[in-house]
Scaffold this active site. Sequence first.
Site, mmCIF file in Angstrom:
data_model
loop_
_atom_site.group_PDB
_atom_site.id
_atom_site.type_symbol
_atom_site.label_atom_id
_atom_site.label_comp_id
_atom_site.label_asym_id
_atom_site.label_seq_id
_atom_site.Cartn_x
_atom_site.Cartn_y
_atom_site.Cartn_z
ATOM 1 C CG ASP A 161 -0.740 6.194 2.162
ATOM 2 O OD1 ASP A 161 -1.867 5.917 1.991
ATOM 3 O OD2 ASP A 161 0.139 5.629 3.232
ATOM 4 C CG ASP B 215 -5.127 3.754 4.480
ATOM 5 O OD1 ASP B 215 -5.878 3.828 5.526
ATOM 6 O OD2 ASP B 215 -4.444 4.532 4.116
ATOM 7 C CG HIS C 180 -6.119 7.369 0.902
ATOM 8 N ND1 HIS C 180 -5.845 6.326 -0.077
ATOM 9 C CD2 HIS C 180 -5.327 7.088 1.731
ATOM 10 C CE1 HIS C 180 -5.063 5.538 0.334
ATOM 11 N NE2 HIS C 180 -4.587 5.998 1.233
ATOM 12 C CG HIS D 263 -1.785 1.300 1.360
ATOM 13 N ND1 HIS D 263 -2.814 1.273 0.497
ATOM 14 C CD2 HIS D 263 -1.473 2.229 2.025
ATOM 15 C CE1 HIS D 263 -3.416 2.616 0.937
ATOM 16 N NE2 HIS D 263 -2.691 3.289 1.686
#
Length: 1023
Positions: free
Chosen positions: A262, A372, A577, A260
Amino acid sequence: MYHQPVLKNRRTLLERAEKFISDIYFTDCNLRGRLYGDTCPLERLSVFVSPKRMSYSDAVGQQFQPCKVGDTFGPTWWTCWFKVSLTIPESWRGKEVHLRWESDGEGMVWKDGEAVQGLTKEGEKTTYVLTEFLKDDEPHSTTLYVELACNGLFGAGQGSMIATPDPNRKFTVQIAELVVFNRNVRELLTDFEMLVDIVKLLGEEEQRSYQALFTANEMVNLCDPSNPGSFSAARDLAQKFFSQRNGESQHVVHAIAHCHIDSAWLWPYEETIRKCGRSWATVIGLMEKNPEFVFACSQAQQFQWVKNWYPGLFSQIQTYVQKGRFIPVGGTWVEMDGNLPSGESMVRQFLEGQNFFKTEFGHFCREFWLPDTFGYSAQLPQLMAGCGITRFLTQKLSWNLVNTFPHNTFFWEGLDGSQVLTHFPPGNSYEMKGKVEDLIKTMKNNKDKGRANHSAALFGFGDGGGGPTQLMLDRFQRVKDTDCLPRVQFSSPDRLFSELEADSGLLCTWTGELFLELHNGTYTTQAKIKMGNRQCEVLLHDIEVASCLAWCLNKTFSYPSHRLQELWRKLLLNQFHDVIPGSCIEMVVKDALEYYEEIRSTGSSLLNVACEALGSGDCTAVLNTLPWGRREVILLTGCNDVQPRLALVEVPSVGLSVIKELLQPTCPVTVTTKTDGTFVMENGVLQAVLDHKGCLLSLSLVETSREAISDRCAGNQFVLFDDVPLYWDAWDVMDYHLQTRKPVVEVLKPAEVGSNGGLRGSITFSLRISSLSTITQEVVLDADCPYLKFNTQVNWAEAHKFLKVEFPVRVRSSSATYEIQFGHLQRPTHRNTSWDWARFEVWGHKWADLSEHGFGVALLNDCKYGYSTYQNTMTLSLLRAPKAPDANADVGRHEFTYAVMPHIGSFQEASVIQSAYNLNFPLRLVPSAADKANWSAFSVSPAAVVLETIKQAEADDNALVVRLYESHGSSVTATLSTSLAVREAWYCDLLECPDPKRQAAITPTGILLDFRPFQIVSLLLIL
Ligand SMILES: [Zn+2]
């Protein structure tokens, strides 16, 4: 025969095995101490340090200075390029040799000009395999480069992960050497680790736990660390245990490797590019060695970055995508926030994402992947379905602070009734490590036991950790089918969902939004990002409409599709996000605001070009991009007018009208100052009474004299709260902040009349919030306008405070309504259950409404997203002041507008939705010839249907795509009328693929379209 006594002392047996593999105790004589063999220093280590990130080819041409292990580098955000010259000793023939590298920061190994592997201590990536078996004929000397970013896995927070970055952090190289790696020790250690975990986690109730204990104990008996010849007997014992299989009914865990990343958060966008490079190079290395290993990877933007910056790596990725092992998932441009982007923005997330995946890899994604983000709009199921996606994976609702979400595998039904099969990995993580604990959690936490026999376990370090490791793969390999543990298979999202789909008869359905009971401050934090998002969404909408109209009028007009795509992609990136929620560091905020500025400046010139193409001449026309006629007061500038002046204008839907004679208002606005110091503003629709503090003492509808403000209360009441959350500063506002309410009452400059009526009446005043912050407001009532507008400026320099504005209204209803993407939904105004009070702060888009039968009040805004309505008080959240991860978040000057609109009838009948659009989408002035007739390109009836988008089709320059949605929550047949020469109209999905079986009927009055409540319909219009 002598039998070794095994006493009934579970503790000593267990600890004996633990000590045998401990990396702290007894490493002089235990197995762990044998993991590495001989070491050899590097031949030469030199470094080039730069404040900038640069390409490999630029870096290797620089001057390198000698350096050594133990040296420190920095500061934060700089980059060190190490040149590593090494020669493997002759005597290591036949051995596995690693470059062992332990340093702070995130490293990347470059070999022969290609990025080959990440090196990140925090991600358990500290060695690079030089050879698995050193042969005579392979070169023993080589030169590698290590590119080291001076930031950690999670940036450089000072003292805590989310604290502001320490700009002066130093980064040390602790180990840089060659080492012999004993693979057989590693394998045996993994056996032991898994067994010890099984002993501990299955516990004393399970006989399997004891079988694991005795196996591990016997392995210690058999194994002599100094004699590798003894290892195989121990390994055989372990193998015997692991291969004792389950029965047929056992739960199946789909181990899906993931990283994951970001797209920006505690580090800037630029660093994310390198995080992707490091992580994915590592993944490719693992794929080469592990034929079963597959990896799920999201976010088209990140693929685009890697394509631009690591072309060699990207072509390897393409190869593995073709083999079905590097698996693009998600279908969106970035993993966006699930609440704040507009409906059209969400469509574009999928459109840009899916088109990228199709172009680069040959197919669309079938799963939406958003592990997320901070809540999920009730419109997402329909948006997914319209983009070829029927499956959804997330897990963030496990963070709920109040209520436990009741399902892991279920059908999620959206606002319009669309359903998607949804899975929350029960382990509540997207960063598992392949440990026994992960498997047991996945099985035990599953709230759909017996209904769904398959679950996902997402494993791999995220962000700078570089994804999965060989060790994680080895762990899963051992326990693929081991009695008492769930079965494990390396899997893909498609395999998981196919299994779930095949046996979905018992699954439950959750209807409506997936509201996250945490991080509710993200609707408000970083107000300038929120404003940038809203304004740029509006601007891109208007450019597309104006450009389409210009092209329809003159086919030689060149629709700026490429530049629009660039601008959209910037906007979509900022919807990531941790960016649009405001949970990022100051550097990211700066980048995001720069992107908005680029969209504004390039966008304004694109809009000007389109407007100029719509007409020319000495006169001024007004452009209305919205699908209904508008009659509004605007400020006229330029043209023949020397001084800017107000004018009342009337413009048809999606059209133009030339300003000729001046329109007179139905009823001129009056502003009266009363002897008691209050001000009365009236426009024939509304009457507002304000006091010297700007408080709204009364607001009534003139026609019915219906009062909107609650007895003995005042609207437009600013209130300040203490805002100290438990940890996640920028993210969270906690329920207890409501107990610290303080009205803002100190008058800095009492109210006075600004505009005294006619077309516009206004009063202005200033309040002091504190010794540091002030509010100045202009309260505006325009002729023929159904709402009272509050143009607000705040100079804000608070710490841990939350500013809101309240409107206690004379309405009683158990629920309030909030606009979301392509629709609206209700949330309670009471606190009956824990599910109700957990929603003490909620999100909405352009409006919220509180109505009882026959009357209601709407609260509109032009760039805010945080709302709450408790009992009869409607509150709009304005500004927060968190200090982490950006210590300067929201400090500065802010300008925004909100409006209050009392109405008769329902908000649908009263055109609240249209009014909120009008507040957000300004009428625009364009040059025109004086004799040009008024012109409307499109109109829709009934008003329930909104024509949201008009754009050029992606795949056909001679076609337009129009997108409409039903906004009232009703089933209707609508007519889309157009003055354009539309030859054919075809229904298409959100990716603009026409349905060859569904041509829309064009009748003399227009195109007839059926809608169910909140349905989105896209049409391809062939001109
Ligand atoms: Zn994230």
